[in-house]
Enzyme design. Structure first.
Site, mmCIF file in Angstrom:
data_model
loop_
_atom_site.group_PDB
_atom_site.id
_atom_site.type_symbol
_atom_site.label_atom_id
_atom_site.label_comp_id
_atom_site.label_asym_id
_atom_site.label_seq_id
_atom_site.Cartn_x
_atom_site.Cartn_y
_atom_site.Cartn_z
ATOM 1 N N ARG A 119 -17.172 9.730 -7.708
ATOM 2 C CA ARG A 119 -15.732 9.887 -7.569
ATOM 3 C C ARG A 119 -15.070 9.216 -8.767
ATOM 4 O O ARG A 119 -15.277 8.033 -9.010
ATOM 5 C CB ARG A 119 -15.246 9.244 -6.267
ATOM 6 C CG ARG A 119 -13.731 9.146 -6.161
ATOM 7 C CD ARG A 119 -13.288 8.556 -4.812
ATOM 8 N NE ARG A 119 -11.842 8.435 -4.762
ATOM 9 C CZ ARG A 119 -11.175 7.278 -4.878
ATOM 10 N NH1 ARG A 119 -11.816 6.133 -5.037
ATOM 11 N NH2 ARG A 119 -9.856 7.258 -4.828
ATOM 12 N N HIS A 138 -4.401 8.173 -9.813
ATOM 13 C CA HIS A 138 -4.877 6.856 -9.369
ATOM 14 C C HIS A 138 -4.074 5.776 -10.115
ATOM 15 O O HIS A 138 -4.550 5.176 -11.066
ATOM 16 C CB HIS A 138 -6.379 6.749 -9.658
ATOM 17 C CG HIS A 138 -7.074 5.595 -8.993
ATOM 18 N ND1 HIS A 138 -8.149 5.756 -8.145
ATOM 19 C CD2 HIS A 138 -6.867 4.267 -9.056
ATOM 20 C CE1 HIS A 138 -8.564 4.582 -7.727
ATOM 21 N NE2 HIS A 138 -7.804 3.652 -8.263
ATOM 22 N N GLU A 193 -4.314 5.664 -2.710
ATOM 23 C CA GLU A 193 -3.610 4.518 -2.155
ATOM 24 C C GLU A 193 -2.086 4.576 -2.302
ATOM 25 O O GLU A 193 -1.491 3.729 -2.983
ATOM 26 C CB GLU A 193 -4.160 3.207 -2.746
ATOM 27 C CG GLU A 193 -5.656 3.041 -2.542
ATOM 28 C CD GLU A 193 -6.180 1.655 -2.918
ATOM 29 O OE1 GLU A 193 -5.420 0.867 -3.500
ATOM 30 O OE2 GLU A 193 -7.351 1.360 -2.603
ATOM 31 N N ASN A 195 -10.189 3.981 1.651
ATOM 32 C CA ASN A 195 -10.627 2.815 0.874
ATOM 33 C C ASN A 195 -10.457 1.594 1.762
ATOM 34 O O ASN A 195 -9.341 1.322 2.224
ATOM 35 C CB ASN A 195 -9.751 2.618 -0.364
ATOM 36 C CG ASN A 195 -9.861 3.751 -1.368
ATOM 37 O OD1 ASN A 195 -10.729 4.613 -1.257
ATOM 38 N ND2 ASN A 195 -8.982 3.743 -2.359
ATOM 39 N N TYR A 207 -11.964 -2.643 2.471
ATOM 40 C CA TYR A 207 -12.793 -3.740 1.967
ATOM 41 C C TYR A 207 -12.948 -4.900 2.917
ATOM 42 O O TYR A 207 -13.909 -5.632 2.857
ATOM 43 C CB TYR A 207 -12.190 -4.285 0.658
ATOM 44 C CG TYR A 207 -12.239 -3.325 -0.510
ATOM 45 C CD1 TYR A 207 -11.295 -2.307 -0.657
ATOM 46 C CD2 TYR A 207 -13.236 -3.425 -1.472
ATOM 47 C CE1 TYR A 207 -11.352 -1.421 -1.726
ATOM 48 C CE2 TYR A 207 -13.294 -2.540 -2.550
ATOM 49 C CZ TYR A 207 -12.346 -1.541 -2.674
ATOM 50 O OH TYR A 207 -12.409 -0.669 -3.729
ATOM 51 N N GLU A 253 -13.864 4.175 -1.074
ATOM 52 C CA GLU A 253 -14.061 2.903 -1.775
ATOM 53 C C GLU A 253 -14.468 1.841 -0.768
ATOM 54 O O GLU A 253 -13.910 1.773 0.321
ATOM 55 C CB GLU A 253 -12.785 2.393 -2.461
ATOM 56 C CG GLU A 253 -12.364 3.165 -3.681
ATOM 57 C CD GLU A 253 -11.139 2.561 -4.383
ATOM 58 O OE1 GLU A 253 -10.868 1.351 -4.230
ATOM 59 O OE2 GLU A 253 -10.444 3.318 -5.072
#
Ligand code: NAG
Ligand code: NAG
Ligand code: NAG
Ligand code: NAG
Ligand code: NAG
Length: 495
Positions: free
Chosen positions: A103, A148, A193, A328, A330, A398
């Site tokens: 990606r 992005h 995002e 995404n 984390y 992500e």
């Protein structure tokens, strides 16, 4: 990854224990054959060649040169990983990792230097055609993000994403990309995002907090929907791909089992995930956003809600424009109920009206204050998506870990990959969540926005002090390679 400061209220007292004592057992279930493992990057963070071959400035090129001190280590991404020139080296590394997909994002400024579709820069287009050909020659599927964070500066000069014409500019750009690359791309991402782009990213010089965030979000949703409809009407039948918006955030864990904390966490989920997810899957903003922002706007003296109302036409246009759910994620944030924040100037944080903080006794990233090692949060998050958004196919676009050194001996990253993937596999097996792929951020150590080169997310080290930008595989990359090749996290797996 996330540019700029990630707003987090720091923990003072932890009311909930997050003990590391109990190591969960790693899943020994093989990932399905058609589960796609990949790695990811973005254009501004790796390409360099910032003014080469007809490329114009993005807002990041401009700001890093214009505002001294905006980046922690006073760096910029003029060269970064030099991937514009070294793309074949990058593809060789992807091949060595054994990934099924890569990606990456296109630099709008390389393809349309004026920002508009009147002048297509063939050198820029050919660069991405070469990259895509190199990937396909190595049996790696390209997955492509249109935008992005690196908006053309010339569009920012016209108000950027606050200009109601932003969706039209984006649609024109998307058309050039579908026409140029669409025969070879089966997974498209419109915007990466939007939450970050509309909060801590660049919006415009005169941003008014608590007002422009919501206008920006509406324009992002309309831009995404415009690209989706364009693809659906004119390209899908011929090119046969899928297209989605990439949403980001954390799992929000209530600070206690009290009804107030549970409600506070649910509210924050809706204000961040639901802000974009709800209009796409249900057609309108989440009710809690409409209610709270209208209530506070009135008390603040506004004659109407700061959250722009969507018309029936806009609702219908946005609804149903995700071919799959791209995420995404984390970490996990702990959320606690508080008294209604006092009425003063408008603010997104006060509109949410909760206390959000990071787990205090989880392993902390040495370079990113918002990043804690909380693998179990991902399983809860995936289950929430299943329940909230009608059991969609989910692609993790992500996920990854940052240290501050880029050291080759990166055990924490290896454990992060292992334990996060184990929770993802459990979500599939035990909760019936349809996860179709996983993408590691990042292939390379790179320019981490406001952190410059002080935060290293790569599974491959880049020597930024060498003109060669020498790439060296870290220990975690050998573990990840085994996972990509065997679809198994441990020594022996079962179906
Ligand atoms: C993967 O294969 C399974 C089992 O054959 C199937 O149910 C699923 O739809 C496939 N998923 C994708 C994304 O192709
Ligand atoms: C940043 O953009 C503005 C507006 O386009 C331009 O006038 C200025 O020269 C740029 N600054 C730098 C340092 O390139
Ligand atoms: C609120 O005020 C603005 C101008 O200040 C006006 O354009 C708008 O129509 C008003 N809305 C309502 C609901 O009265
Ligand atoms: C850069 O790469 C070239 C060609 O491989 C090599 O000759 C040279 O020694 C390298 N320079 C550095 C500083 O690593
Ligand atoms: C997988 O784990 C289960 C539960 O711990 C265990 O019973 C099983 O024997 C394991 N399978 C393999 C192939 O190791």
């Amino acid at each position: 990854m996330l540019p700029f400061l990630y707003f987090v209220l720091l923990l003072t007292v932890s009311s909930f224990g997050f003990s590391l004592a109990e190591k969960p057992q790693l899943s020994n279930k093989t990932f399905p054959k058609n589960f796609s493992f990949g790695a990811t990057t973005s254009a501004y963070q790796i390409e360099g060649a910032w003014n080469l071959d007809g490329k114009s400035q993005s807002v990041w090129d401009n700001a890093t040169h214009r505002i001294p001190g905006i980046i922690k280590d006073l760096s910029n991404a003029d060269i970064a990983c030099d991937s514009y020139l070294k793309y074949k080296e990058d593809v060789a590394l992807l091949k060595a990792l054994g990934v099924q997909h890569y990606r990456f994002s296109l630099a709008w400024t390389r393809i349309l230097p004026t920002g508009f579709a009147d002048e297509v820069n063939e050198i820029g287009v050919n660069h991405y055609k070469n990259l895509i050909r190199e990937l396909k020659n190595n049996q790696i599927q390209p997955m492509v993000t249109l935008y992005h964070q690196d908006l053309p500066q010339v569009l920012m000069d016209r108000g950027g994403t606050l200009n109601p014409l932003f969706p039209k500019w984006f649609e024109d750009y998307a058309r050039v990309c579908f026409e140029s690359f669409g025969d070879d791309v089966k997974h498209w991402f419109t915007i990466n995002e939007p939450y970050i782009d509309c909060t801590v990213g660049f919006i415009s010089g005169g941003l008014r907090e608590g007002i422009d965030n919501y206008i920006c979000a509406k324009h992002h949703l309309m831009a995404h929907a415009a690209a989706w409809h364009l693809y659906d009407n004119e390209f899908r039948a011929r090119q046969g791909g899928k297209i989605a918006l990439v949403l980001n955030s954390d799992w929000m864990e209530p600070a206690s089992h009290s009804a107030e904390d549970v409600t506070a966490a649910a509210t924050r989920m809706q204000f961040i995930w639901g802000w974009f997810g709800h209009p796409i899957y249900y057609g309108d903003w989440p009710d809690i956003m409409k209610t709270r922002i209208a209530m506070r706007s009135k008390l603040e003296g506004f004659n109407e809600s700061r959250l722009p109302e969507l018309t029936q036409e806009e609702i219908a246009y946005i609804k149903g424009t995700n071919d799959f759910f791209a995420v995404n994620t984390y970490t996990t944030t702990i959320v606690q109920a508080i008294e209604e924040p006092e009425i003063s100037s408008p603010s997104l944080d006060k509109d949410i009206g909760v206390n959000a903080y990071q787990c205090s006794d989880c392993i902390a990233s040495p370079s990113m204050s918002w990043l804690k090692f909380v693998p179990w949060g991902t399983r809860k998050l995936l289950k929430w998506f299943k329940d909230e958004y009608f059991n969609p196919d989910i692609l993790i676009t992500e996920n990854g870990w940052a240290d501050g050194t880029g050291q080759l001996d990166d055990d924490v990253r290896e454990n992060y990959i292992k334990e996060y993937l184990s929770n993802i596999r459990d979500a599939m097996e035990k909760d019936g969540v349809k996860v179709i792929g996983y993408t590691l951020w990042s292939l390379l150590d790179n320019f981490e926005w406001a952190s410059g080169f002080t935060a290293k997310f790569g599974t491959i080290q880049v020597d930024f002090s060498s003109p060669n930008r020498t790439r060296t595989r870290k220990k975690s990359s050998f573990y990840y390679e085994r996972v990509c090749r065997t679809h198994c996290l441990v020594g022996t797996c079962e179906e």
